[in-house]
Design a protein around this motif. Structure first.
Motif, PDB file in Angstrom:
ATOM      1  N   CYS B 111       0.962  -1.084   0.061  1.00  0.00           N
ATOM      2  CA  CYS B 111       0.138   0.029   0.066  1.00  0.00           C
ATOM      3  C   CYS B 111       0.850   1.241   0.096  1.00  0.00           C
ATOM      4  N   GLU B 112       0.454   2.129  -0.907  1.00  0.00           N
ATOM      5  CA  GLU B 112       1.272   3.501  -1.029  1.00  0.00           C
ATOM      6  C   GLU B 112       1.066   4.142   0.220  1.00  0.00           C
ATOM      7  N   LEU B 113      -0.052   4.228   0.773  1.00  0.00           N
ATOM      8  CA  LEU B 113      -0.553   5.286   1.849  1.00  0.00           C
ATOM      9  C   LEU B 113       0.272   4.648   3.151  1.00  0.00           C
ATOM     10  N   GLN B 114       0.457   3.249   3.193  1.00  0.00           N
ATOM     11  CA  GLN B 114       0.907   2.697   4.200  1.00  0.00           C
ATOM     12  C   GLN B 114       2.568   3.020   4.346  1.00  0.00           C
ATOM     13  N   ARG B 115       3.044   3.126   3.058  1.00  0.00           N
ATOM     14  CA  ARG B 115       4.420   3.139   2.986  1.00  0.00           C
ATOM     15  C   ARG B 115       4.661   4.536   3.302  1.00  0.00           C
ATOM     16  N   LEU B 116       4.103   5.616   2.757  1.00  0.00           N
ATOM     17  CA  LEU B 116       3.997   6.759   3.192  1.00  0.00           C
ATOM     18  C   LEU B 116       4.079   7.328   4.353  1.00  0.00           C
ATOM     19  N   ALA B 117       2.792   6.780   5.126  1.00  0.00           N
ATOM     20  CA  ALA B 117       2.800   7.059   6.619  1.00  0.00           C
ATOM     21  C   ALA B 117       4.148   6.468   7.369  1.00  0.00           C
ATOM     22  N   TYR B 118       4.551   5.184   6.917  1.00  0.00           N
ATOM     23  CA  TYR B 118       5.992   4.711   7.576  1.00  0.00           C
ATOM     24  C   TYR B 118       7.075   5.868   7.497  1.00  0.00           C
ATOM     25  N   SER B 119       6.966   6.167   6.027  1.00  0.00           N
ATOM     26  CA  SER B 119       8.279   7.145   5.775  1.00  0.00           C
ATOM     27  C   SER B 119       8.184   8.633   6.368  1.00  0.00           C
ATOM     28  N   MET B 120       6.922   8.850   6.613  1.00  0.00           N
ATOM     29  CA  MET B 120       6.709  10.121   7.265  1.00  0.00           C
ATOM     30  C   MET B 120       6.924   9.857   8.799  1.00  0.00           C
ATOM     31  N   GLY B 121       7.103   8.799   9.298  1.00  0.00           N
ATOM     32  CA  GLY B 121       7.602   8.731  10.689  1.00  0.00           C
ATOM     33  C   GLY B 121       6.143   8.735  11.712  1.00  0.00           C
ATOM     34  N   ILE B 122       5.020   8.270  11.063  1.00  0.00           N
ATOM     35  CA  ILE B 122       3.976   8.211  11.945  1.00  0.00           C
ATOM     36  C   ILE B 122       3.700   7.152  12.654  1.00  0.00           C
ATOM     37  N   ARG B 123       4.050   7.072  13.956  1.00  0.00           N
ATOM     38  CA  ARG B 123       3.883   5.954  14.839  1.00  0.00           C
ATOM     39  C   ARG B 123       2.865   5.859  15.813  1.00  0.00           C
ATOM     40  N   GLN B 124       2.035   6.926  15.875  1.00  0.00           N
ATOM     41  CA  GLN B 124       0.682   6.977  16.679  1.00  0.00           C
ATOM     42  C   GLN B 124      -0.127   7.644  16.055  1.00  0.00           C
ATOM     43  N   ARG B 125      -1.441   7.493  16.330  1.00  0.00           N
ATOM     44  CA  ARG B 125      -2.298   8.274  15.828  1.00  0.00           C
ATOM     45  C   ARG B 125      -2.953   9.608  16.844  1.00  0.00           C
ATOM     46  N   HIS B 126      -2.661  10.764  16.411  1.00  0.00           N
ATOM     47  CA  HIS B 126      -2.921  11.934  17.390  1.00  0.00           C
ATOM     48  C   HIS B 126      -4.333  12.605  16.944  1.00  0.00           C
ATOM     49  N   PHE B 127      -5.134  12.295  15.870  1.00  0.00           N
ATOM     50  CA  PHE B 127      -6.215  12.754  15.531  1.00  0.00           C
ATOM     51  C   PHE B 127      -7.247  11.708  15.469  1.00  0.00           C
ATOM     52  N   GLU B 128      -8.364  11.842  16.256  1.00  0.00           N
ATOM     53  CA  GLU B 128      -9.735  11.201  16.083  1.00  0.00           C
ATOM     54  C   GLU B 128     -10.812  11.749  15.689  1.00  0.00           C
ATOM     55  N   GLY B 129     -11.274  11.587  14.284  1.00  0.00           N
ATOM     56  CA  GLY B 129     -12.515  12.597  14.162  1.00  0.00           C
ATOM     57  C   GLY B 129     -13.405  11.715  13.662  1.00  0.00           C
ATOM     58  N   GLU B 130     -14.352  12.239  12.768  1.00  0.00           N
ATOM     59  CA  GLU B 130     -15.664  11.324  12.135  1.00  0.00           C
ATOM     60  C   GLU B 130     -15.191  10.759  10.980  1.00  0.00           C
ATOM     61  N   ARG B 131     -15.535   9.378  10.721  1.00  0.00           N
ATOM     62  CA  ARG B 131     -14.921   8.675   9.698  1.00  0.00           C
ATOM     63  C   ARG B 131     -15.971   8.285   8.983  1.00  0.00           C
ATOM     64  N   LYS B 132     -15.718   8.181   7.668  1.00  0.00           N
ATOM     65  CA  LYS B 132     -16.817   8.011   6.811  1.00  0.00           C
ATOM     66  C   LYS B 132     -16.979   6.523   6.500  1.00  0.00           C
ATOM     67  N   HIS B 133     -18.193   6.127   6.305  1.00  0.00           N
ATOM     68  CA  HIS B 133     -18.799   4.793   5.991  1.00  0.00           C
ATOM     69  C   HIS B 133     -19.608   4.559   4.880  1.00  0.00           C
ATOM     70  N   TYR B 134     -19.394   4.043   3.827  1.00  0.00           N
ATOM     71  CA  TYR B 134     -20.338   3.595   2.791  1.00  0.00           C
ATOM     72  C   TYR B 134     -20.158   2.035   2.602  1.00  0.00           C
ATOM     73  N   GLU B 135     -21.212   1.619   1.662  1.00  0.00           N
ATOM     74  CA  GLU B 135     -21.162   0.331   1.383  1.00  0.00           C
ATOM     75  C   GLU B 135     -20.319   0.179   0.157  1.00  0.00           C
ATOM     76  N   LYS B 136     -19.716  -1.185   0.004  1.00  0.00           N
ATOM     77  CA  LYS B 136     -18.744  -1.337  -0.848  1.00  0.00           C
ATOM     78  C   LYS B 136     -19.538  -1.913  -2.180  1.00  0.00           C
ATOM     79  N   ASP B 137     -19.151  -1.452  -3.390  1.00  0.00           N
ATOM     80  CA  ASP B 137     -19.715  -1.876  -4.604  1.00  0.00           C
ATOM     81  C   ASP B 137     -19.340  -3.139  -5.236  1.00  0.00           C
ATOM     82  N   LEU B 138     -20.164  -4.194  -5.036  1.00  0.00           N
ATOM     83  CA  LEU B 138     -19.590  -5.561  -5.436  1.00  0.00           C
ATOM     84  C   LEU B 138     -20.256  -6.084  -6.529  1.00  0.00           C
ATOM     85  N   SER B 139     -20.933  -5.064  -7.167  1.00  0.00           N
ATOM     86  CA  SER B 139     -21.767  -5.557  -8.509  1.00  0.00           C
ATOM     87  C   SER B 139     -20.847  -6.042  -9.689  1.00  0.00           C
TER      88      SER B 139
END
Lengths: 172, 592
Positions: B111-139
């Motif tokens: 995952c590019e986002l995972q790699r990016l987070a790693y290289s940015m040095g993100i080792r803990q989560r500081h922000f906790e906000g509203e998170r979106k949620h939608y159904e997957k499209d499996l059609s």
């Protein structure tokens, strides 16, 4: 979370469609016909009250713009309705002056009385409810506009009376 | 010598660079790699993610280096304390609205986002906000859309419109409520999506993934009543090594054959064999049309995404489309008829599995038009990516396994069958055979260099017995659009047109391995190496022309009769029809 789904695919009114196509044909003369998309969608909403899917399909075809792009624009602007509005559109002003003078209570009255939320249509299809920022009638605050008519100096009681008038009219 | 160069300073070091490029491009050439996310060199500049911000002396705010042009005397900082912190915050905020399920995610480790987070040095989560949620499209048969994982970089939307010209996707609604979706929020299966899978290729997260059939296959491999038969597309062998950390461009066909047998397949065949078969039918069809003045140009039909695109965007060209099925569907038809008869097994007991570089083949396999004698011929389609996972999951030492050969009678192929996987390859293979079938002479120079390479639209001319044949090759549906517009305007401009739905042809398919750590999706260097693997395969073979393949000859002798025979028509040909929703061809498309 729910996102807006495509609305009913009823064949659009032929006469209105002809008018819309004529409008599109005029825009084709311009050097940048694509830039008229929003104007065309405005015209479509004027004619139909909302943007039916078959009409967006026709716009896509006539302007050579992919439907996904039209959908992106139509969902971006709050102005565009994607579902048919009620027979009467109620715009409640939530601007500063109206709010200070009790627009919040008026809105609550409307929600309770009509059993709908902002952006929805009543079950009988008579009313739809939308927010407005300022209708330029701050002197009459709090105000509500129903279709083209302004109703000012409202109280919850007065608001219900006005709704009842419209209901009575509809029964006739 | 350097008179046109300008001088810039990056992190207090001076560099001479070309003007007219962005800060990011200049820095790339000076040995930096500014972190980035929404940027892709083949796509327009979005400037949305702000990950690539840099500091420029005299400019008050941080600027997105992907969108900011260099200027003489510019002083750029890419790695100050404040910048590093701002960048890390930006990525943290992206993560805030992203599910915290990395270890159960399809792209865990890729995952590019995972790699990016790693290289940015993100080792803990500081922000906790509203998170979106939608159904997957499996059609869809091919592509799953999961808006929860989407970070709105817009690469899929740009890929789908700018490179593929399909315009299926858009960013609908606004702000926090923005969702990437097809028009009218239609399910994928009812949209103009061609199932090409390029959205998967460019997606940095798992917002787009292929419909996974690996569990189903593992289960069926354990069914003792089934005869399990595999076929492997040319481009799978050229790319699969990347899934195991090998550099691109290694031909791994022996390892694939061995792995599939280790996984329990009873027979392992080669789609390159049926590519030869496709050439026999398609070259014969072409010659017939040239001689009888049938509808020309003949347009190739082996790319499944291209077929769906054609039915929705260019139904007026249906009569020009070759009726020959794709190599996958031809192999599957032969597996359930010719081969079933040979091993005296009820074809209903055969499980026919295709290993493809392609997500659209999953769609093709389910097409009712391709059924043979009331049977679906390709039961399961597995992408290269899925096969990589299966081999790892089954505990097979793919890299070090002793290479094995494909099985007879559908396993031997010519060099022409191998190059099917590269843009221009089908045309080259068809010309090799058409020329010799028509003139009876040997074609000396069989490498058609004019139609090799990665130019979007390639044209060539060949002389066939005094008649000039004009050829065109396009890869990527956006480029196909260019050629098809030419054909619409003047049907006599070309005699033969090859279209491949994906950039680079099948080697750039929507089912190929995710890019290696230091690479990007659809990197041209990587595509070149994959292409070289297939051209190398062609060059190594003594038989380089489809009609010289002895097993193809035997198939005609024992079973089909001759190309375009009644039996060939029954089993190896099909017809297409216009499909809704109708696609809108956007006039703004340009050749890339």
């Amino acid at each position: 979370m729910a996102t807006t789904q495509a609305n009913d695919a009823v064949a659009p009114d032929e006469q209105k469609l002809a008018q819309l196509k004529e409008f599109i044909a005029q825009t084709r003369q311009d050097e940048h016909p694509d830039s008229f998309l929003i104007a065309v969608l405005h015209r479509a909403q004027e004619l139909y009250g909302y943007l039916p899917v078959p009409v967006m399909d026709e716009v896509a075809e006539a302007m050579g713009i992919p439907t996904a792009h039209i959908w992106g624009v139509a969902t971006f602007y709050h102005y565009f309705n994607l579902t048919p509005p009620g027979q009467h559109v109620i715009s409640i002003c939530l601007g500063t002056a109206c709010y200070v003078r009790g627009a919040g209570q008026i809105l609550q009255t409307l929600k309770d009385e009509l059993k709908i939320d902002v952006g929805q249509v009543t079950e009988d299809g008579l009313f739809s409810l939308q927010p407005a920022r300022c209708l330029g009638a701050c002197g009459l605050a709090p105000v509500v506009m129903i279709d083209d008519k302004i109703h000012g100096d409202l109280t919850p009681k007065k608001m219900v009376q006005i709704l009842n008038q419209y209901r009575k009219q509809a029964k006739k | 010598m350097d008179s046109n160069k300008i001088t810039i300073t990056i992190n207090d070091q001076q560099y001479k660079v070309d003007p007219g490029q962005t800060v990011m491009q200049a820095a790339d050439k000076c040995g930096y790699r500014i972190p980035r996310l929404c940027y892709h060199p083949k796509l327009s500049i979005e400037g949305a993610c702000r990950v690539c911000i840099v500091q420029i002396e005299g400019v008050r705010n941080y600027v997105a280096s992907c969108a900011y042009p260099v200027a003489d005397g510019m002083k750029i900082y890419t790695n100050t304390k404040e910048l590093r912190r701002a960048r890390r915050d930006i990525v943290e905020l992206l993560l805030d609205n992203h599910p915290m399920d990395c270890h159960t995610c399809d792209r865990d480790g890729n995952c590019e986002l995972q790699r990016l987070a790693y290289s940015m040095g993100i080792r803990q989560r500081h922000f906790e906000g509203e998170r979106k949620h939608y159904e997957k499209d499996l059609s869809s048969t091919s592509v799953i859309r999961d808006p929860d994982k989407c970070i709105l970089c817009g690469r899929c939307v740009r890929m789908c419109s700018e490179i593929q010209g399909v315009h299926c996707l858009t960013q609908a609604h606004r702000g926090f409520n923005t969702v990437v979706m097809p028009a009218y929020n239609l399910p994928f299966a009812e949209s103009v999506c061609t199932a090409c899978g390029q959205c998967i290729n460019v997606c940095p997260t798992a917002s787009f993934v292929e419909k996974n059939y690996t569990q189903d296959l593992f289960e069926k491999l354990n069914d003792p009543d089934l005869i399990t038969v595999a076929q492997v597309a040319p481009s799978v062998r050229a790319a699969i090594g990347e899934g195991f950390g090998l550099p691109p461009g290694r031909n791994m066909e022996g390892q694939i054959a061995a792995t599939l047998r280790h996984m329990g397949f009873n027979y392992v065949f080669d789609t390159q064999f049926s590519a030869d078969l496709t050439i026999m039918e398609e070259a014969s069809e072409f010659l017939e049309r040239v001689q009888s003045k049938g509808p020309l140009p003949l347009i190739t039909s082996c790319s499944s995404a291209w077929m769906k695109y054609m039915e929705q965007f260019y139904p007026d060209l249906i009569e020009n489309i070759s009726t020959a099925k794709s190599p996958m569907s031809m192999a599957s038809a032969m597996i359930k008829t010719y081969f079933a008869e040979k091993i005296k097994v009820d074809p209903k007991k055969i499980l026919s599995v295709a290993f493809m570089c392609c997500t659209a083949k999953k769609y093709e396999a389910a097409r009712p038009e391709l059924e043979v004698r009331g049977m679906r011929t390709t039961d399961i389609v597995i992408t290269t990516r899925e096969l990589v996972w299966m081999a790892k999951s089954a505990g097979i030492d793919f890299v070090n396994i002793k290479p094995e050969k494909f099985d007879e009678p559908l396993g031997l192929s010519s060099g022409a069958g191998a190059i099917f996987g590269v843009t221009g390859g089908v045309m080259e293979a068809a010309i090799r055979t058409a020329y010799e079938l028509y003139t009876g002479e040997t074609l000396i120079d069989i490498e058609l260099n004019d139609i090799r390479g990665f130019k979007g639209v390639k044209e060539a001319k060949v002389m066939l017995d005094g008649q000039e044949l004009r050829l065109a090759v396009a890869h990527g549906l956006g480029n196909a659009h260019q050629v098809l517009e030419m054909v619409r305007k003047d049907r006599s401009r070309f005699h033969f047109v090859e279209v491949m739905g994906c950039p680079g042809g099948c080697i750039g398919g929507g089912g190929q391995p995710y890019p290696l750590v230091n690479s990007i999706p659809l990197d041209e260097e990587c595509l070149k190496l994959r292409a070289q693997a297939l051209y190398g395969l062609d060059r190594e073979k003594t038989i380089r022309r489809s009609h010289e393949n002895p097993d193809v000859q035997r198939l005609y002798r024992e079973f089909l009769g001759r190309p375009l025979s009644e039996k060939s028509h029954e089993l190896l040909h099909t017809h297409y029809k216009a499909k809704l929703p109708r696609g809108i061809v956007s006039p703004e498309l340009k050749i890339v």
